[in-house]
Scaffold this motif. Sequence first.
Motif, mmCIF file in Angstrom:
data_model
loop_
_atom_site.group_PDB
_atom_site.id
_atom_site.type_symbol
_atom_site.label_atom_id
_atom_site.label_comp_id
_atom_site.label_asym_id
_atom_site.label_seq_id
_atom_site.Cartn_x
_atom_site.Cartn_y
_atom_site.Cartn_z
ATOM 1 N N ALA A 193 1.133 -1.329 -0.057
ATOM 2 C CA ALA A 193 0.175 -0.209 0.198
ATOM 3 C C ALA A 193 0.953 1.292 -0.251
ATOM 4 C CB ALA A 193 -0.984 -0.079 1.311
ATOM 5 N N LEU A 194 1.894 1.077 0.938
ATOM 6 C CA LEU A 194 2.856 2.584 0.943
ATOM 7 C C LEU A 194 3.525 2.623 -0.418
ATOM 8 C CD1 LEU A 194 4.536 1.745 4.416
ATOM 9 C CD2 LEU A 194 2.968 4.041 3.849
ATOM 10 N N THR A 195 4.040 1.377 -1.160
ATOM 11 C CA THR A 195 4.389 1.711 -2.408
ATOM 12 C C THR A 195 3.726 2.065 -3.498
ATOM 13 O OG1 THR A 195 6.123 -0.234 -1.871
ATOM 14 C CG2 THR A 195 6.042 0.074 -4.126
ATOM 15 N N GLU A 196 2.356 1.615 -3.409
ATOM 16 C CA GLU A 196 1.406 2.108 -4.441
ATOM 17 C C GLU A 196 1.272 3.377 -4.240
ATOM 18 O OE1 GLU A 196 -2.409 -0.355 -4.304
ATOM 19 O OE2 GLU A 196 -1.100 -1.839 -4.747
ATOM 20 N N LYS A 197 1.145 4.117 -3.169
ATOM 21 C CA LYS A 197 0.786 5.468 -2.797
ATOM 22 C C LYS A 197 2.230 6.511 -3.026
ATOM 23 C CE LYS A 197 -2.551 7.120 -1.906
ATOM 24 N NZ LYS A 197 -3.722 7.560 -2.808
ATOM 25 N N GLY A 198 3.313 5.864 -3.362
ATOM 26 C CA GLY A 198 4.518 6.641 -3.588
ATOM 27 C C GLY A 198 5.441 6.972 -2.569
ATOM 28 N N TYR A 199 5.264 6.321 -1.393
ATOM 29 C CA TYR A 199 5.892 6.354 -0.337
ATOM 30 C C TYR A 199 7.140 5.423 -0.401
ATOM 31 C CZ TYR A 199 2.058 8.961 1.720
ATOM 32 O OH TYR A 199 0.957 9.772 1.798
ATOM 33 N N ASN A 200 8.224 5.515 0.421
ATOM 34 C CA ASN A 200 9.315 5.030 0.727
ATOM 35 C C ASN A 200 8.604 3.727 1.922
ATOM 36 O OD1 ASN A 200 11.321 3.662 1.971
ATOM 37 N ND2 ASN A 200 12.845 5.016 1.041
ATOM 38 N N PRO A 201 8.244 2.772 1.669
ATOM 39 C CA PRO A 201 7.880 2.045 2.531
ATOM 40 C C PRO A 201 8.792 1.757 3.902
ATOM 41 C CG PRO A 201 8.205 0.597 0.598
ATOM 42 C CD PRO A 201 8.546 1.998 0.328
ATOM 43 N N VAL A 202 10.024 1.321 3.691
ATOM 44 C CA VAL A 202 11.012 1.298 4.589
ATOM 45 C C VAL A 202 10.944 2.372 5.657
ATOM 46 C CG1 VAL A 202 13.413 0.611 5.260
ATOM 47 C CG2 VAL A 202 12.364 -0.417 3.284
ATOM 48 N N ASN A 203 11.105 3.513 5.158
ATOM 49 C CA ASN A 203 11.130 4.780 6.020
ATOM 50 C C ASN A 203 10.038 5.209 6.684
ATOM 51 O OD1 ASN A 203 13.812 5.386 5.085
ATOM 52 N ND2 ASN A 203 12.856 7.111 3.641
ATOM 53 N N GLN A 204 8.778 4.544 6.114
ATOM 54 C CA GLN A 204 7.309 4.956 6.784
ATOM 55 C C GLN A 204 7.415 4.145 7.787
ATOM 56 O OE1 GLN A 204 7.307 7.969 5.221
ATOM 57 N NE2 GLN A 204 5.262 7.690 5.832
ATOM 58 N N ILE A 205 7.637 2.664 7.563
ATOM 59 C CA ILE A 205 7.534 1.650 8.596
ATOM 60 C C ILE A 205 8.337 1.739 9.683
ATOM 61 C CG2 ILE A 205 7.638 -0.905 9.217
ATOM 62 C CD1 ILE A 205 6.493 -1.318 6.105
ATOM 63 N N VAL A 206 9.541 2.438 9.543
ATOM 64 C CA VAL A 206 10.744 2.616 10.573
ATOM 65 C C VAL A 206 9.875 3.740 11.404
ATOM 66 C CG1 VAL A 206 12.650 3.447 11.290
ATOM 67 C CG2 VAL A 206 12.412 1.470 9.568
ATOM 68 N N GLY A 207 9.459 4.659 10.712
ATOM 69 C CA GLY A 207 8.866 5.915 11.462
ATOM 70 C C GLY A 207 7.591 5.474 12.149
ATOM 71 N N TYR A 208 7.002 4.486 11.987
ATOM 72 C CA TYR A 208 5.762 4.110 12.517
ATOM 73 C C TYR A 208 6.226 3.308 13.863
ATOM 74 C CZ TYR A 208 1.843 1.009 14.427
ATOM 75 O OH TYR A 208 1.053 0.299 15.114
ATOM 76 N N VAL A 209 7.136 2.147 13.602
ATOM 77 C CA VAL A 209 7.610 1.493 14.766
ATOM 78 C C VAL A 209 8.308 2.243 15.713
ATOM 79 C CG1 VAL A 209 9.252 -0.431 15.109
ATOM 80 C CG2 VAL A 209 7.778 -0.603 13.418
ATOM 81 N N MET A 210 9.111 3.308 15.460
ATOM 82 C CA MET A 210 9.784 4.121 16.422
ATOM 83 C C MET A 210 8.788 5.088 17.121
ATOM 84 S SD MET A 210 13.001 3.166 15.906
ATOM 85 C CE MET A 210 13.751 4.375 16.884
ATOM 86 N N SER A 211 7.922 5.543 16.600
ATOM 87 C CA SER A 211 7.295 6.869 17.210
ATOM 88 C C SER A 211 6.004 5.942 17.534
ATOM 89 C CB SER A 211 6.890 7.901 16.295
ATOM 90 O OG SER A 211 5.966 7.422 15.288
ATOM 91 N N GLY A 212 5.192 5.041 17.009
ATOM 92 C CA GLY A 212 4.043 4.731 17.452
ATOM 93 C C GLY A 212 2.908 5.533 16.791
#
Length: 92
Positions: free
Chosen positions: A30-49
């Motif tokens: 889903a992140l890839t389809e929307k044009g986001y860098n999925p690794v960065n976004q998932i790391v951001g979520y995991v680190m911050s909640g």
Amino acid sequence: MQKINNTQYFKVQKETEVVVSEIIRIVYSALTEKGYNPVNQIVGYVMSGDPTYITSHKGARSLIMKVERDEIIEELLRFYIDKNINQNSSKP
């Protein structure tokens, strides 16, 4: 009216088991389809909640919030170890 002497049966429906690896795959897609860098976004979520790191596209945000962040880290670490450490240690 039911008799009060009879035992009533109540069955709770189990929620379908959440498979962390499948959730990561769907969120990544889903992140890839929307044009986001999925690794960065998932790391951001995991680190911050903060769930706003994850798009709501394809229900990705709702899905990722069904598992604990430590479960995501465990799954990613398990995958990394299986692919990079365990396979390398079996090579001569």
